[in-house]
Write a protein that holds these residues in place. Structure first.
Motif, PDB file in Angstrom:
ATOM      1  N   ALA A   1       0.834  -1.211   0.000  1.00 42.73           N
ATOM      2  CA  ALA A   1       0.000   0.000   0.000  1.00 42.73           C
ATOM      3  C   ALA A   1       0.865   1.255   0.000  1.00 42.73           C
ATOM      4  O   ALA A   1       0.565   2.219  -0.720  1.00 42.73           O
ATOM      5  N   ARG A   2       1.940   1.238   0.779  1.00 43.75           N
ATOM      6  CA  ARG A   2       2.852   2.393   0.805  1.00 43.75           C
ATOM      7  C   ARG A   2       3.478   2.633  -0.566  1.00 43.75           C
ATOM      8  O   ARG A   2       3.608   3.774  -1.009  1.00 43.75           O
ATOM      9  N   ARG A   3       3.852   1.561  -1.242  1.00 39.30           N
ATOM     10  CA  ARG A   3       4.420   1.709  -2.589  1.00 39.30           C
ATOM     11  C   ARG A   3       3.395   2.320  -3.541  1.00 39.30           C
ATOM     12  O   ARG A   3       3.714   3.180  -4.347  1.00 39.30           O
ATOM     13  N   GLY A   4       2.157   1.866  -3.429  1.00 39.93           N
ATOM     14  CA  GLY A   4       1.096   2.441  -4.257  1.00 39.93           C
ATOM     15  C   GLY A   4       0.889   3.918  -3.968  1.00 39.93           C
ATOM     16  O   GLY A   4       0.683   4.716  -4.883  1.00 39.93           O
ATOM     17  N   LYS A   5       0.956   4.269  -2.689  1.00 38.81           N
ATOM     18  CA  LYS A   5       0.817   5.676  -2.301  1.00 38.81           C
ATOM     19  C   LYS A   5       1.922   6.515  -2.931  1.00 38.81           C
ATOM     20  O   LYS A   5       1.660   7.594  -3.467  1.00 38.81           O
ATOM     21  N   GLU A   6       3.162   6.014  -2.883  1.00 37.89           N
ATOM     22  CA  GLU A   6       4.295   6.722  -3.483  1.00 37.89           C
ATOM     23  C   GLU A   6       4.094   6.932  -4.982  1.00 37.89           C
ATOM     24  O   GLU A   6       4.535   7.931  -5.549  1.00 37.89           O
ATOM     25  N   LEU A   7       3.420   5.977  -5.611  1.00 35.25           N
ATOM     26  CA  LEU A   7       3.169   6.055  -7.058  1.00 35.25           C
ATOM     27  C   LEU A   7       1.904   6.851  -7.389  1.00 35.25           C
ATOM     28  O   LEU A   7       1.568   7.026  -8.561  1.00 35.25           O
ATOM     29  N   GLY A   8       1.188   7.299  -6.371  1.00 36.20           N
ATOM     30  CA  GLY A   8      -0.022   8.079  -6.589  1.00 36.20           C
ATOM     31  C   GLY A   8      -1.243   7.252  -6.953  1.00 36.20           C
ATOM     32  O   GLY A   8      -2.173   7.749  -7.575  1.00 36.20           O
ATOM     33  N   LEU A   9      -1.239   5.986  -6.560  1.00 30.79           N
ATOM     34  CA  LEU A   9      -2.346   5.094  -6.882  1.00 30.79           C
ATOM     35  C   LEU A   9      -3.638   5.536  -6.199  1.00 30.79           C
ATOM     36  O   LEU A   9      -3.640   5.882  -5.026  1.00 30.79           O
ATOM     37  N   ASP A  10      -4.721   5.531  -6.939  1.00 27.89           N
ATOM     38  CA  ASP A  10      -6.049   5.815  -6.394  1.00 27.89           C
ATOM     39  C   ASP A  10      -6.650   4.481  -5.973  1.00 27.89           C
ATOM     40  O   ASP A  10      -7.091   3.690  -6.815  1.00 27.89           O
ATOM     41  N   TYR A  11      -6.681   4.221  -4.688  1.00 29.56           N
ATOM     42  CA  TYR A  11      -7.140   2.926  -4.207  1.00 29.56           C
ATOM     43  C   TYR A  11      -8.630   2.698  -4.401  1.00 29.56           C
ATOM     44  O   TYR A  11      -9.091   1.567  -4.302  1.00 29.56           O
ATOM     45  N   THR A  12      -9.389   3.743  -4.711  1.00 31.34           N
ATOM     46  CA  THR A  12     -10.802   3.535  -5.022  1.00 31.34           C
ATOM     47  C   THR A  12     -10.959   2.852  -6.376  1.00 31.34           C
ATOM     48  O   THR A  12     -12.027   2.354  -6.702  1.00 31.34           O
TER      49      THR A  12
END
Length: 100
Positions: free
Chosen positions: A50-61
């Motif tokens: 999840a942290r990696r996704g956050k760093e990449l700007g991933l929209d978790y919705t």
């Protein structure tokens, strides 16, 4: 590619590093065109992912975790619970629509 993670090891034996390494070796040895099994998250937690996704700007919705399926995440199955925990631990606001 397989998206297993460190938290899967106790539940799913085919997500353990030993299995991933063995199946990768078998796939490579059993093919003529160097087939590989790539599992980059095997040794990290779902929160780390999840942290990696956050760093990449991933929209978790825009992502899906629920085993149940349907219009919304159920919010109760194992993957929904893990999703909530991982996003919380990673400091990500969980804007997922849950049934509950």
């Amino acid at each position: 590619f397989i998206a297993n993670h460190g938290g899967d090891h106790t539940i799913y034996p085919d997500c353990r590093p030993e299995f991933i390494n063995a199946i990768d070796s078998a796939a490579n040895a059993g093919t003529f065109n160097n087939v590989r099994v790539v599992a980059p998250y095997t040794k990290i937690t779902k929160s780390d992912i999840a942290r990696r996704g956050k760093e990449l700007g991933l929209d978790y919705t825009e992502t899906w975790s629920c085993y149940k399926g349907g219009e919304k995440h159920c919010g109760k199955c194992g993957t929904c619970v893990e999703r909530k925990e991982a996003l919380r631990d990673a400091g990500i606001d969980d804007n997922t629509e849950y049934e509950e």
